[in-house]
Write a protein that holds these residues in place. Structure first.
Motif, PDB file in Angstrom:
ATOM      1  N   TYR A 195       0.833  -1.194   0.000  1.00  0.00           N
ATOM      2  CA  TYR A 195       0.000   0.000   0.000  1.00  0.00           C
ATOM      3  C   TYR A 195       0.869   1.246   0.000  1.00  0.00           C
ATOM      4  CZ  TYR A 195      -4.121   2.855   0.989  1.00  0.00           C
ATOM      5  OH  TYR A 195      -5.154   3.753   0.902  1.00  0.00           O
ATOM      6  N   TRP A 198      -1.540   8.557   1.518  1.00  0.00           N
ATOM      7  CA  TRP A 198      -1.406   9.616   2.522  1.00  0.00           C
ATOM      8  C   TRP A 198      -1.778   9.046   3.882  1.00  0.00           C
ATOM      9  CZ3 TRP A 198       1.120  13.744   1.094  1.00  0.00           C
ATOM     10  CH2 TRP A 198       1.098  14.132  -0.255  1.00  0.00           C
ATOM     11  N   TYR A 199      -0.830   9.113   4.821  1.00  0.00           N
ATOM     12  CA  TYR A 199      -1.044   8.497   6.135  1.00  0.00           C
ATOM     13  C   TYR A 199      -0.995   9.541   7.235  1.00  0.00           C
ATOM     14  CZ  TYR A 199      -0.711   5.223  10.031  1.00  0.00           C
ATOM     15  OH  TYR A 199      -0.953   4.531  11.194  1.00  0.00           O
ATOM     16  N   TYR A 206      -4.970   5.666   6.688  1.00  0.00           N
ATOM     17  CA  TYR A 206      -4.653   6.211   5.370  1.00  0.00           C
ATOM     18  C   TYR A 206      -5.850   6.989   4.826  1.00  0.00           C
ATOM     19  CZ  TYR A 206      -0.352   3.472   4.737  1.00  0.00           C
ATOM     20  OH  TYR A 206       0.920   2.952   4.838  1.00  0.00           O
ATOM     21  N   TRP A 231       3.070  11.289   2.854  1.00  0.00           N
ATOM     22  CA  TRP A 231       3.011  10.244   1.841  1.00  0.00           C
ATOM     23  C   TRP A 231       3.921   9.096   2.241  1.00  0.00           C
ATOM     24  CZ3 TRP A 231      -0.039   9.038  -2.053  1.00  0.00           C
ATOM     25  CH2 TRP A 231       0.372   8.039  -2.946  1.00  0.00           C
ATOM     26  N   ARG A 232       3.369   7.900   2.218  1.00  0.00           N
ATOM     27  CA  ARG A 232       4.157   6.717   2.514  1.00  0.00           C
ATOM     28  C   ARG A 232       4.235   5.861   1.260  1.00  0.00           C
ATOM     29  NH1 ARG A 232       3.066   4.516   8.703  1.00  0.00           N
ATOM     30  NH2 ARG A 232       4.122   6.267   9.722  1.00  0.00           N
TER      31      ARG A 232
END
Length: 527
Positions: A195, A198-199, A206, A231-232
Motif C-alpha cells: 500500500y 497519505w497516512y 490512510y 506520503w508513505r
C-alpha cells in the motif's frame, strides 16, 4: 440517631421504583439543594440529602471486570459501550460527555429491572502511542499505565460505574483479537499486498487523494479531521476485502434504520459507502507496538482492528460468543470506523452486528473550537472540582441535544444549574423538608382526602417513568431532561398555589396533606 423523616427519605431512595433524577445526577453526597453557585469556581454544597443515594448502595455490589477475567456468569439484558479511549493524552470534556451519557443509559436500564453490561476501556497500541512514550523516555506499557489511571480517575470523579473495563494490552484481549483476525482470514477476506498513500499518524489511518487538501504553508492535511498527513511509499500490508461488503452494508442500513443514529449521521455514512469502498489496510510493519498478526509476527494489527475487537473480548470472546451491543456510543469523528469497518468485520467473522451506533457531536468552548494549541481544553477533573459531579453530569445531559454539537461556558453552567438544581429542585426539597421538620416533628404527615390538584401532581410523578420511556429508549436524553425540568416546575407551582405556610396556621391537617403530596412527588422525582 437519624430523625424519622431522614430515615424515610433514605428508604425511599434505596427501594422505590425507577424514576428520574437518579439517572442524571451521580451518587455523590455533594449536591445542589439549598445553596446556589456564587461563581464559576466555587460550589456550596450540603450532604443533608444525597440525590441517588439508593443507586450508590446498589452499585457497591457491582464489580468492574477487566479483560484479564474471561469468565462471564450470565448474558446481560442490555449491553452499552463507550469507545475505548486512546491513551495519547489526558481525558477531556469529550471523554467525560461520552462516559456520563453511557452511565445515564446504564442507570436507566438497571433501574428498569434489566441486568446491564456497561463497558469502557483504553486503546493502548499504535504508532502514535509508541512515539509519545519514546518522546518521554518511557516504555510504552509504562506510559499506558499512567494514562489508564487518569481515565479510571475520570470515571470515579464523575461517578460513572462501568461493569467492564478493557485494556488492549491485556493478554486476554490480544488473544481474542487474534482469534477475531483468524475468523476473517478463514472467510477469505484477508490477503497480503502493498500500500502507498497519505497516512496520518494522529488518526492512525490512510486517506485517499480526494480526502486530502493542501494548506497555504504547503502542509497536507485530512479534510475530515484536519490532521497532518505524509506520503508513505509502498509498505507491505495485509488487506481486508472491505469492497466486498458495499452492498451488504447498504442492505443492512436500509433494513435497520436505527443502526446509525441520529438520522443525520446515517445519511453521511450511507453517502460514503455508496461512493465506493476500497479494500482496507489492516496491518503495519513499520512499528511493533501492537497485537501481532497471528500468522505473521513481522506485522501488527491495524490499531482499529485491535480496538474494535474490544467489544467482543471484553465480554468473553472467544471463549463465549458475546451478545450484540444495544448501543455503541461514540463521537462523530470515529463514526466511520464503527458504522462501516466494524459491521463489515463482524459480517466476515459470522458474528451479530450491534443494534445501534450512536454518534454524538463535539463540544466547543465559548463558541470557539477546543484545541490544545489554543489552550482552551476543558478538564473534567477541574469541572468536577469546581461544580461537583452532579452539576457536571446534569449540565452535559440537558444542555445539548444528544447527537448534536454543544458549547460550554462557565456562565451558562452557573445559570442553568442555579435555575434548575438550586432554585428549582433544591429549593423545592428545602421548602418541603423544612416545613415537615418545623411543623410535624420530622415525621412524614398522614394525608387526608386528596383534591384534584393533589392527584394531578401525583399523576405527574407516577407517570414520569412511562412518559419518558420512549425518549430514553430512543436515546433522546436531552428530551428526558426537559421532562424532568417540567416536572420540577410543576412541583414548585403546586406548593406556591397550595401555600402550606399559610395552611399551617389555619388548617394543619390540610397542610400535612399538601406536604405529603409533595414528598411523594419528590420521591418519584428523586430516585
Amino acid at each position: 440517631m437519624l430523625c424519622p423523616l431522614i430515615i424515610v427519605v433514605l428508604l425511599m431512595s434505596c427501594f422505590a421504583p425507577a424514576s428520574c433524577f437518579r439517572l442524571l445526577v451521580s451518587s455523590s453526597s455533594s449536591n445542589f439543594l439549598t445553596r446556589r453557585l456564587g461563581s464559576a469556581t466555587t460550589l456550596a454544597t450540603t450532604s443533608a440529602f444525597s440525590i441517588g443515594g439508593g443507586l450508590r448502595s446498589f452499585r457497591l455490589f457491582q464489580t468492574t471486570t477487566s479483560t484479564s477475567d474471561k469468565s462471564q456468569t450470565h448474558t446481560p439484558d442490555a449491553y452499552i459501550t463507550t469507545p475505548i479511549y486512546y491513551v495519547n493524552g489526558s481525558p477531556h470534556i469529550g471523554h467525560a460527555y461520552t462516559s456520563s451519557q453511557a452511565d445515564i443509559l446504564s442507570r436507566y436500564k438497571t433501574l428498569s429491572g434489566r441486568s446491564v453490561a456497561y463497558q469502557t476501556g483504553v486503546d493502548e497500541h499504535g504508532e502514535k502511542v509508541a512515539q509519545k512514550a519514546e518522546s518521554m523516555n518511557m516504555d510504552p506499557k509504562e506510559f499506558c499505565d499512567g494514562v489508564k489511571r487518569e481515565f479510571d480517575d475520570m470515571s470515579y470523579k464523575l461517578n460513572c460505574r462501568p461493569t467492564h473495563v478493557v485494556r488492549t494490552t491485556d493478554s486476554s484481549h490480544m488473544e481474542g483479537a487474534q482469534a477475531f483476525w483468524r475468523k476473517m482470514e478463514e472467510n477469505g477476506d484477508v490477503y497480503k499486498g502493498a500500500y502507498a498513500g497519505w497516512y496520518s499518524v494522529s488518526d492512525e489511518c490512510y486517506y485517499n487523494q480526494g480526502e486530502v487538501e493542501e494548506l497555504e504553508d504547503g502542509r497536507k492535511v485530512a479534510r475530515e479531521s484536519g490532521s497532518e498527513v505524509v506520503w508513505r511509499e509502498k509498505e507491505e500490508t495485509y488487506f481486508f476485502r472491505l469492497s466486498a461488503y458495499t452492498d451488504k452494508l447498504l442492505e443492512h442500513y436500509d433494513s435497520h434504520p436505527s443502526f446509525i443514529m441520529p438520522a443525520s449521521r446515517r445519511n453521511e455514512v450511507v453517502s460514503f459507502v455508496k461512493s465506493g469502498l476500497t479494500d482496507l489496510s489492516i496491518s503495519r510493519s513499520s512499528f511493533t507496538w501492537g497485537v501481532p498478526v497471528p500468522s505473521d509476527p513481522d506485522h501488527v494489527m491495524y490499531v482499529w482492528v485491535d480496538a474494535l475487537a474490544n467489544y467482543l473480548t471484553g465480554q468473553g470472546y472467544p471463549a463465549s460468543t458475546p451478545p450484540p451491543a444495544d448501543v455503541h456510543i461514540v463521537g462523530k469523528d470515529i463514526l466511520r470506523f464503527h458504522a462501516v469497518y466494524w459491521p463489515a468485520f463482524l459480517m466476515s467473522a459470522g458474528l451479530s452486528l450491534p443494534k445501534t451506533v450512536f454518534a454524538h457531536g463535539w463540544w466547543t468552548r465559548d463558541g470557539s473550537k477546543i484545541s490544545k494549541s489554543v489552550g482552551n481544553v476543558i478538564s473534567p477533573f477541574e469541572l468536577v472540582d469546581s461544580y461537583g459531579a452532579d452539576a457536571v453530569r446534569f449540565f452535559m445531559a440537558s444542555e445539548v441535544a444528544f447527537g448534536g454539537d454543544g458549547d460550554f461556558s462557565h456562565g451558562q453552567m452557573v445559570r442553568k444549574c442555579n435555575a434548575v438544581l438550586a432554585n428549582g429542585y433544591g429549593n423545592l426539597n428545602q421548602r418541603v423538608c423544612s416545613m415537615v421538620f418545623k411543623n410535624f416533628g420530622g415525621e412524614v404527615p398522614r394525608p387526608d382526602a386528596l383534591t384534584e390538584e393533589d392527584e394531578a401532581l401525583l399523576e405527574v410523578g407516577y407517570g414520569l417513568v412511562e412518559a419518558t420511556r420512549g425518549d430514553m429508549e430512543e436515546y433522546r436524553i436531552h428530551k428526558y431532561c426537559e421532562s424532568i425540568i417540567r416536572a420540577v416546575n410543576a412541583g414548585n407551582q403546586y406548593i406556591d398555589s397550595q401555600e402550606p405556610w399559610v395552611l399551617r396556621k389555619t388548617d394543619l391537617d390540610r397542610c400535612g396533606t399538601v406536604l405529603w403530596v409533595e414528598m411523594e412527588f419528590l420521591r418519584c422525582l428523586s430516585i
